[in-house]
Design a protein around this motif. Structure first.
Motif, PDB file in Angstrom:
ATOM      1  N   ALA A 221     -20.194  -1.653  -0.750  1.00 46.29           N
ATOM      2  CA  ALA A 221     -20.651  -0.267  -0.848  1.00 46.29           C
ATOM      3  C   ALA A 221     -21.129   0.265   0.499  1.00 46.29           C
ATOM      4  CB  ALA A 221     -21.760  -0.161  -1.886  1.00 46.29           C
ATOM      5  N   ALA A 222     -21.751  -0.595   1.275  1.00 48.48           N
ATOM      6  CA  ALA A 222     -22.290  -0.151   2.560  1.00 48.48           C
ATOM      7  C   ALA A 222     -21.208   0.094   3.602  1.00 48.48           C
ATOM      8  CB  ALA A 222     -23.282  -1.185   3.099  1.00 48.48           C
ATOM      9  N   ASP A 223     -20.041  -0.508   3.402  1.00 49.55           N
ATOM     10  CA  ASP A 223     -19.000  -0.442   4.428  1.00 49.55           C
ATOM     11  C   ASP A 223     -17.788   0.408   4.047  1.00 49.55           C
ATOM     12  OD1 ASP A 223     -20.442  -2.168   6.091  1.00 49.55           O
ATOM     13  OD2 ASP A 223     -19.611  -3.936   5.086  1.00 49.55           O
ATOM     14  N   VAL A 224     -17.780   0.977   2.846  1.00 52.08           N
ATOM     15  CA  VAL A 224     -16.638   1.786   2.420  1.00 52.08           C
ATOM     16  C   VAL A 224     -16.471   2.997   3.327  1.00 52.08           C
ATOM     17  CG1 VAL A 224     -15.863   3.380   0.617  1.00 52.08           C
ATOM     18  CG2 VAL A 224     -16.583   1.081   0.008  1.00 52.08           C
ATOM     19  N   GLN A 225     -15.220   3.258   3.715  1.00 50.30           N
ATOM     20  CA  GLN A 225     -14.880   4.431   4.519  1.00 50.30           C
ATOM     21  C   GLN A 225     -13.890   5.284   3.735  1.00 50.30           C
ATOM     22  OE1 GLN A 225     -16.265   5.212   7.529  1.00 50.30           O
ATOM     23  NE2 GLN A 225     -17.551   3.375   7.257  1.00 50.30           N
ATOM     24  N   THR A 226     -14.141   6.578   3.701  1.00 50.18           N
ATOM     25  CA  THR A 226     -13.262   7.474   2.956  1.00 50.18           C
ATOM     26  C   THR A 226     -12.159   8.027   3.859  1.00 50.18           C
ATOM     27  OG1 THR A 226     -14.595   9.451   3.391  1.00 50.18           O
ATOM     28  CG2 THR A 226     -15.167   8.119   1.455  1.00 50.18           C
ATOM     29  N   GLY A 227     -11.074   8.479   3.225  1.00 48.36           N
ATOM     30  CA  GLY A 227      -9.936   9.029   3.973  1.00 48.36           C
ATOM     31  C   GLY A 227      -9.655  10.470   3.616  1.00 48.36           C
ATOM     32  N   LEU A 228     -10.691  11.213   3.230  1.00 48.28           N
ATOM     33  CA  LEU A 228     -10.497  12.609   2.833  1.00 48.28           C
ATOM     34  C   LEU A 228     -10.478  13.568   4.013  1.00 48.28           C
ATOM     35  CD1 LEU A 228     -12.716  12.670  -0.378  1.00 48.28           C
ATOM     36  CD2 LEU A 228     -10.237  12.975  -0.269  1.00 48.28           C
ATOM     37  N   ASP A 229     -11.262  13.287   5.034  1.00 48.41           N
ATOM     38  CA  ASP A 229     -11.301  14.177   6.200  1.00 48.41           C
ATOM     39  C   ASP A 229     -10.152  13.824   7.144  1.00 48.41           C
ATOM     40  OD1 ASP A 229     -12.087  16.140   7.942  1.00 48.41           O
ATOM     41  OD2 ASP A 229     -13.776  15.016   8.791  1.00 48.41           O
ATOM     42  N   THR A 230      -8.949  13.947   6.607  1.00 46.51           N
ATOM     43  CA  THR A 230      -7.723  13.604   7.318  1.00 46.51           C
ATOM     44  C   THR A 230      -6.688  14.686   7.039  1.00 46.51           C
ATOM     45  OG1 THR A 230      -6.874  12.359   5.417  1.00 46.51           O
ATOM     46  CG2 THR A 230      -8.157  11.115   7.054  1.00 46.51           C
ATOM     47  N   GLU A 231      -5.549  14.582   7.693  1.00 46.35           N
ATOM     48  CA  GLU A 231      -4.484  15.545   7.434  1.00 46.35           C
ATOM     49  C   GLU A 231      -4.070  15.519   5.971  1.00 46.35           C
ATOM     50  OE1 GLU A 231       0.048  16.587   9.039  1.00 46.35           O
ATOM     51  OE2 GLU A 231      -1.201  15.126  10.098  1.00 46.35           O
ATOM     52  N   ALA A 232      -3.979  14.319   5.392  1.00 47.18           N
ATOM     53  CA  ALA A 232      -3.591  14.206   3.988  1.00 47.18           C
ATOM     54  C   ALA A 232      -4.652  14.809   3.077  1.00 47.18           C
ATOM     55  CB  ALA A 232      -3.351  12.742   3.623  1.00 47.18           C
ATOM     56  N   GLY A 233      -5.921  14.554   3.366  1.00 46.21           N
ATOM     57  CA  GLY A 233      -7.002  15.091   2.547  1.00 46.21           C
ATOM     58  C   GLY A 233      -7.064  16.599   2.589  1.00 46.21           C
ATOM     59  N   HIS A 234      -6.871  17.164   3.784  1.00 47.16           N
ATOM     60  CA  HIS A 234      -6.906  18.623   3.916  1.00 47.16           C
ATOM     61  C   HIS A 234      -5.697  19.261   3.243  1.00 47.16           C
ATOM     62  CE1 HIS A 234     -10.429  19.113   6.558  1.00 47.16           C
ATOM     63  NE2 HIS A 234     -10.098  17.911   7.025  1.00 47.16           N
ATOM     64  N   ALA A 235      -4.546  18.602   3.305  1.00 49.25           N
ATOM     65  CA  ALA A 235      -3.352  19.128   2.636  1.00 49.25           C
ATOM     66  C   ALA A 235      -3.556  19.146   1.125  1.00 49.25           C
ATOM     67  CB  ALA A 235      -2.133  18.279   2.996  1.00 49.25           C
ATOM     68  N   ALA A 236      -4.165  18.088   0.587  1.00 46.89           N
ATOM     69  CA  ALA A 236      -4.439  18.039  -0.848  1.00 46.89           C
ATOM     70  C   ALA A 236      -5.401  19.151  -1.248  1.00 46.89           C
ATOM     71  CB  ALA A 236      -5.015  16.674  -1.219  1.00 46.89           C
ATOM     72  N   ALA A 237      -6.449  19.339  -0.461  1.00 48.38           N
ATOM     73  CA  ALA A 237      -7.423  20.394  -0.753  1.00 48.38           C
ATOM     74  C   ALA A 237      -6.782  21.776  -0.690  1.00 48.38           C
ATOM     75  CB  ALA A 237      -8.594  20.309   0.222  1.00 48.38           C
ATOM     76  N   GLN A 238      -5.810  21.952   0.190  1.00 51.93           N
ATOM     77  CA  GLN A 238      -5.121  23.227   0.303  1.00 51.93           C
ATOM     78  C   GLN A 238      -4.365  23.562  -0.982  1.00 51.93           C
ATOM     79  OE1 GLN A 238      -5.184  25.588   2.874  1.00 51.93           O
ATOM     80  NE2 GLN A 238      -4.130  26.771   1.284  1.00 51.93           N
ATOM     81  N   VAL A 239      -3.726  22.571  -1.573  1.00 52.23           N
ATOM     82  CA  VAL A 239      -2.986  22.795  -2.821  1.00 52.23           C
ATOM     83  C   VAL A 239      -3.954  23.166  -3.942  1.00 52.23           C
ATOM     84  CG1 VAL A 239      -1.619  21.669  -4.621  1.00 52.23           C
ATOM     85  CG2 VAL A 239      -1.035  21.335  -2.216  1.00 52.23           C
ATOM     86  N   VAL A 240      -5.029  22.391  -4.086  1.00 48.24           N
ATOM     87  CA  VAL A 240      -6.016  22.662  -5.129  1.00 48.24           C
ATOM     88  C   VAL A 240      -6.622  24.054  -4.939  1.00 48.24           C
ATOM     89  CG1 VAL A 240      -8.225  21.944  -6.127  1.00 48.24           C
ATOM     90  CG2 VAL A 240      -6.544  20.218  -5.445  1.00 48.24           C
ATOM     91  N   GLY A 423     -16.163  13.337   1.303  1.00 51.53           N
ATOM     92  CA  GLY A 423     -16.148  11.993   1.859  1.00 51.53           C
ATOM     93  C   GLY A 423     -17.538  11.523   2.227  1.00 51.53           C
ATOM     94  N   GLN A 424     -18.318  12.401   2.850  1.00 57.65           N
ATOM     95  CA  GLN A 424     -19.684  12.064   3.229  1.00 57.65           C
ATOM     96  C   GLN A 424     -20.550  11.826   1.994  1.00 57.65           C
ATOM     97  OE1 GLN A 424     -20.807  11.435   6.250  1.00 57.65           O
ATOM     98  NE2 GLN A 424     -22.877  11.004   5.509  1.00 57.65           N
ATOM     99  N   PHE A 425     -20.355  12.658   0.979  1.00 61.11           N
ATOM    100  CA  PHE A 425     -21.117  12.525  -0.265  1.00 61.11           C
ATOM    101  C   PHE A 425     -20.832  11.184  -0.933  1.00 61.11           C
ATOM    102  CE2 PHE A 425     -21.474  13.828  -4.925  1.00 61.11           C
ATOM    103  CZ  PHE A 425     -22.847  13.655  -4.968  1.00 61.11           C
ATOM    104  N   ILE A 426     -19.559  10.783  -0.991  1.00 62.43           N
ATOM    105  CA  ILE A 426     -19.200   9.498  -1.593  1.00 62.43           C
ATOM    106  C   ILE A 426     -19.914   8.352  -0.880  1.00 62.43           C
ATOM    107  CG2 ILE A 426     -17.319   7.834  -1.887  1.00 62.43           C
ATOM    108  CD1 ILE A 426     -15.461  10.211  -2.425  1.00 62.43           C
TER     109      ILE A 426
END
Length: 436
Positions: A221-240, A423-426
């Motif tokens: 839990a202490a070392d998990v890194q998220t991949g949302l603040d990326t090109e893929a994450g922003h593209a997904a958010a754009q669709v939603v 990502g930061q919240f997670i």
């Protein structure tokens, strides 16, 4: 894991059987000997198919064991809670469990699941489709056995696609679907509610764009890194965001799950929809009941999940059920033998036809009766080869809940800020710095 399959000492060809959809124990006619091991199979609710298979495998065991079924709660979250509590308490009745793939790491990590014997792994996965196999593993080890798998297709109204000039024999993109909905004043069937369906949709968008919601899902839990603040994450958010802010998902998008999306798609403004295969039998049943126009099924087509990047294969959602054995089971040998019987391609085929749940086995799709009942079966099979599981982490419940909170309602999603903030919240939630 992919050696030649043994003959299957407790299997036999499926006989036609009446489906009994109750939570009662599965009985087998004449009473078995008192010393026959009794295996409890905790099943997710269905149309009685698992109870039928339990009875058939009991009969095929010829006294080696008897399977009784116990039905879990309807919703996945309650299933997870009950199973986790029982396993943590060392409940010896947890002989066979029907498990949702996202919750498997949470049960495997603390050792709640009995190891899958090598011969069982080999016999049950020799022709398992890639997506289903990925959802049954944890840290590169097979920890459960795939039973049935599920995936979402792109469903479309042929009249809408034809008017838009789309060749549905070729891949289509989310951008194209959004443009068609705008131009024709139509609505897209997606799932925008604050529910697990939102995590399913978002994960498929991110994975299809070449990214991952968690970069290192096996980490602590202490070392998990998220991949949302990326090109893929922003593209997904754009669709939603585009579908939500422009009203392209219909007026009820913020509370819309799979059933509501299907109803939207079936209506006059329906165009395209991402959803599970249940859509087909449900639509035909409504037509037979007179609730929908007789010619509606003729206007419905299906294709692989939309691409996020043109020319790049999508990563459709993965669902289904895997079978595991509790570490405290008093009859692990018999439980694995029973699982070998349960997941035979013949049983998977019949379960698909009678209960609508697609096989995890490639060969189970070969029966002509499958395509007769589900004309889109070849597309389902192809989709299961491409399907990607949701984040495989022991902290899945926390991750999914955080995603749902920050990506709903869809109209409030900001493609520039929501991915990074989520990502930061997670990470804050997993490190005990924020509460869900």
């Amino acid at each position: 894991m992919r050696q030649s399959r043994p003959s299957g000492r407790h299997t036999r060809r499926l006989a036609s059987a009446a489906v009994v959809a109750t939570a009662a124990l599965v009985l087998t006619g004449c009473g078995p000997a008192e010393d026959t091991p009794v295996l409890t199979w905790y099943t997710n609710p269905d149309d009685g198919g698992q109870a039928t298979i339990a009875q058939q495998c009991t009969e095929a065991a010829d006294g080696a064991y008897r399977i009784e079924t116990s039905i879990l709660p309807t919703d996945a979250a309650s299933q997870r809670e009950q199973l986790t509590r029982r396993l943590a308490a060392g409940d010896t009745s947890m002989d066979i469990m029907s498990l949702d793939p996202p919750f498997i790491p949470e049960l495997a990590e603390p050792g709640f699941l009995a190891p899958v014997p090598e011969d069982v792994a080999s016999s049950t996965t020799e022709d398992t489709l890639d997506g289903a196999l990925a959802g049954a593993t944890w840290k590169d080890n097979l920890v459960t056995v795939p039973f049935w798998a599920n995936t979402q297709l792109l469903w479309y109204r042929e009249s809408v696609a034809e008017e838009a000039g789309l060749n549905m024999e070729e891949p289509v993109t989310w951008d194209q679907l959004i443009e068609v909905a705008r131009d024709q004043d139509k609505e897209l069937g997606v799932q925008g509610a604050r529910a697990e369906s939102m995590t399913v949709w978002l994960n498929a968008l991110v994975e299809s764009a070449g990214g991952h919601i968690l970069e290192n899902p096996e980490a602590s839990a202490a070392d998990v890194q998220t991949g949302l603040d990326t090109e893929a994450g922003h593209a997904a958010a754009q669709v939603v965001s585009a579908i939500g802010q422009e009203g392209l998902g219909g007026p009820g998008l913020a509370t819309q799950q799979e059933n509501e999306a299907m109803l939207l798609f079936q209506g006059d403004n329906g165009s395209f929809m991402v959803n599970w295969p249940f859509v087909w039998p449900a639509t035909n049943a409504a037509v037979e009941d007179g609730a929908l126009p007789e010619d509606l099924p003729e206007d419905i087509g299906w294709a692989l999940y939309p691409q996020m990047v043109e020319g790049q294969e999508p990563a459709p959602p993965l669902g289904g059920i895997n079978l595991g054995v509790g570490a405290a089971s008093e009859h692990p040998e018999q439980a694995w033998e029973a699982i070998e019987c349960i997941v035979t391609p013949e049983h998977q085929t019949e379960y698909f036809i009678t209960n609508g749940n697609p096989p995890s086995s490639a060969s189970a799709f070969d029966d002509p009766a499958v395509e007769e009942a589900f004309p889109m079966a070849p597309t389902i099979r192809e989709s299961l080869e491409l399907a990607a599981p949701r984040p495989q982490t022991p902290y899945y419940n926390e991750v999914s809940t955080a995603l749902q909170q920050r990506f709903t309602p869809p109209g409030a999603v900001d493609p520039e800020t929501t991915p990074a903030e989520t990502g930061q919240f997670i990470m804050e939630v997993l490190r005990g710095e924020s509460l869900l």
